[in-house]
Write an enzyme that holds these catalytic residues in place. Sequence first.
Site, mmCIF file in Angstrom:
data_model
loop_
_atom_site.group_PDB
_atom_site.id
_atom_site.type_symbol
_atom_site.label_atom_id
_atom_site.label_comp_id
_atom_site.label_asym_id
_atom_site.label_seq_id
_atom_site.Cartn_x
_atom_site.Cartn_y
_atom_site.Cartn_z
ATOM 1 N N ASP A 63 16.530 -3.566 -2.916
ATOM 2 C CA ASP A 63 16.761 -4.869 -2.290
ATOM 3 C C ASP A 63 15.585 -5.819 -2.426
ATOM 4 O OD1 ASP A 63 15.073 -3.320 -0.458
ATOM 5 O OD2 ASP A 63 15.361 -4.995 0.919
ATOM 6 N N LYS A 81 16.839 3.167 2.482
ATOM 7 C CA LYS A 81 18.190 2.941 2.028
ATOM 8 C C LYS A 81 18.271 2.902 0.497
ATOM 9 C CE LYS A 81 18.773 -0.370 5.840
ATOM 10 N NZ LYS A 81 19.020 -1.819 6.131
ATOM 11 N N GLY A 82 17.142 2.615 -0.122
ATOM 12 C CA GLY A 82 17.140 2.266 -1.553
ATOM 13 C C GLY A 82 17.702 3.301 -2.506
ATOM 14 N N ARG A 111 21.398 -5.110 -3.087
ATOM 15 C CA ARG A 111 21.477 -3.662 -3.281
ATOM 16 C C ARG A 111 22.745 -3.275 -4.040
ATOM 17 N NH1 ARG A 111 17.633 -1.010 0.000
ATOM 18 N NH2 ARG A 111 17.147 -2.012 1.970
ATOM 19 N N ASP A 165 5.936 2.956 -5.883
ATOM 20 C CA ASP A 165 5.121 1.782 -6.182
ATOM 21 C C ASP A 165 3.655 2.158 -5.913
ATOM 22 O OD1 ASP A 165 4.542 -0.914 -6.719
ATOM 23 O OD2 ASP A 165 4.916 -1.545 -4.662
ATOM 24 N N PHE A 194 9.229 -7.640 -9.617
ATOM 25 C CA PHE A 194 10.014 -7.109 -8.507
ATOM 26 C C PHE A 194 11.443 -6.876 -8.971
ATOM 27 C CE2 PHE A 194 11.961 -6.718 -4.391
ATOM 28 C CZ PHE A 194 10.981 -6.042 -3.678
HETATM 29 P P1 IMP Z 1 5.250 2.357 -1.970
HETATM 30 O O1 IMP Z 1 4.931 2.991 -0.657
HETATM 31 O O2 IMP Z 1 4.290 1.227 -2.289
HETATM 32 O O3 IMP Z 1 5.313 3.355 -3.105
HETATM 33 O O4 IMP Z 1 6.610 1.609 -1.804
HETATM 34 C C1 IMP Z 1 7.798 2.187 -2.117
HETATM 35 C C2 IMP Z 1 8.921 1.390 -1.504
HETATM 36 O O5 IMP Z 1 8.718 -0.026 -1.647
HETATM 37 C C3 IMP Z 1 10.192 1.716 -2.245
HETATM 38 O O6 IMP Z 1 10.850 2.810 -1.657
HETATM 39 C C4 IMP Z 1 10.949 0.411 -2.144
HETATM 40 O O7 IMP Z 1 11.721 0.409 -0.961
HETATM 41 C C5 IMP Z 1 9.898 -0.661 -2.064
HETATM 42 N N1 IMP Z 1 9.671 -1.318 -3.368
HETATM 43 C C6 IMP Z 1 8.551 -1.276 -4.127
HETATM 44 N N2 IMP Z 1 8.688 -2.015 -5.247
HETATM 45 C C7 IMP Z 1 9.929 -2.530 -5.202
HETATM 46 C C8 IMP Z 1 10.677 -3.377 -6.107
HETATM 47 O O8 IMP Z 1 10.255 -3.806 -7.186
HETATM 48 N N3 IMP Z 1 11.942 -3.684 -5.694
HETATM 49 C C9 IMP Z 1 12.483 -3.247 -4.524
HETATM 50 N N4 IMP Z 1 11.823 -2.448 -3.677
HETATM 51 C C10 IMP Z 1 10.558 -2.094 -4.003
HETATM 52 MG MG MG Z 2 12.661 2.682 -0.508
#
Ligand code: IMP
Ligand code: MG
Length: 175
Positions: A156, A41-42, A162, A100, A149
């Site tokens: 979110d 959703k982000g 959001r 991330d 964060f």
């Molecule tokens: P990854 O698989 O570790 O790259 O995670 C990516 C997902 O984690 C993103 O699409 C976000 O939904 C969530 N995410 C990672 N860091 C944050 C943050 O600081 N705030 C909010 N969501 C985050």
């Molecule tokens: Mg996401």
Amino acid sequence: MEGNYRIILTEEQIQKRVKELGEQITIDYKDNPPVIICMLKGAIYFFSDLTRNIKLPLEFDFARLSSYKNGTTGGEMELISNITTEIKDRDILIVEDIVDSGKTLSYFVKLLKEKKPKSIKICTFFDKKDRREADIEADYIGFTLPCGFIIGYGLDYAEKYREFPFLAEIIDPSK
Ligand code: IMP
Ligand code: MG
């Protein structure tokens, strides 16, 4: 939560950068407009603002992935909703809120590659480069800033915040 965050990017700063990204993508894809995929959703606000700044005929699609994180270690990945567009031999641009560890995107890119698209590029609103675990980089990056964060502009914290038009950093995640 009231007062437990500090704004790190204002609505104006975000909109200025999104416009620049849109202009760059317009130039890069002028001969081959892409299928553009919103990662729910982000990425909802970023996708909505970005696509209005890309002056090309686009085809939209949407995907939703969820990673069950236990603490800070990435857990199982689940594809909740997949794209329906036929993407064989098409140029694909994935629009993500934040990269991330990179595990979510590398999982999704691997799935897309099975459908034999011509190319796959990634546009992320925010990049947490120094936290990367998977071997994946974005091609277009809105912002890279040192922060904890972050919330707002689609992002979110436990499904909240959001709707903020700005980007903020949580001061004390335990609250
Ligand atoms: P990854 O698989 O570790 O790259 O995670 C990516 C997902 O984690 C993103 O699409 C976000 O939904 C969530 N995410 C990672 N860091 C944050 C943050 O600081 N705030 C909010 N969501 C985050
Ligand atoms: Mg996401």
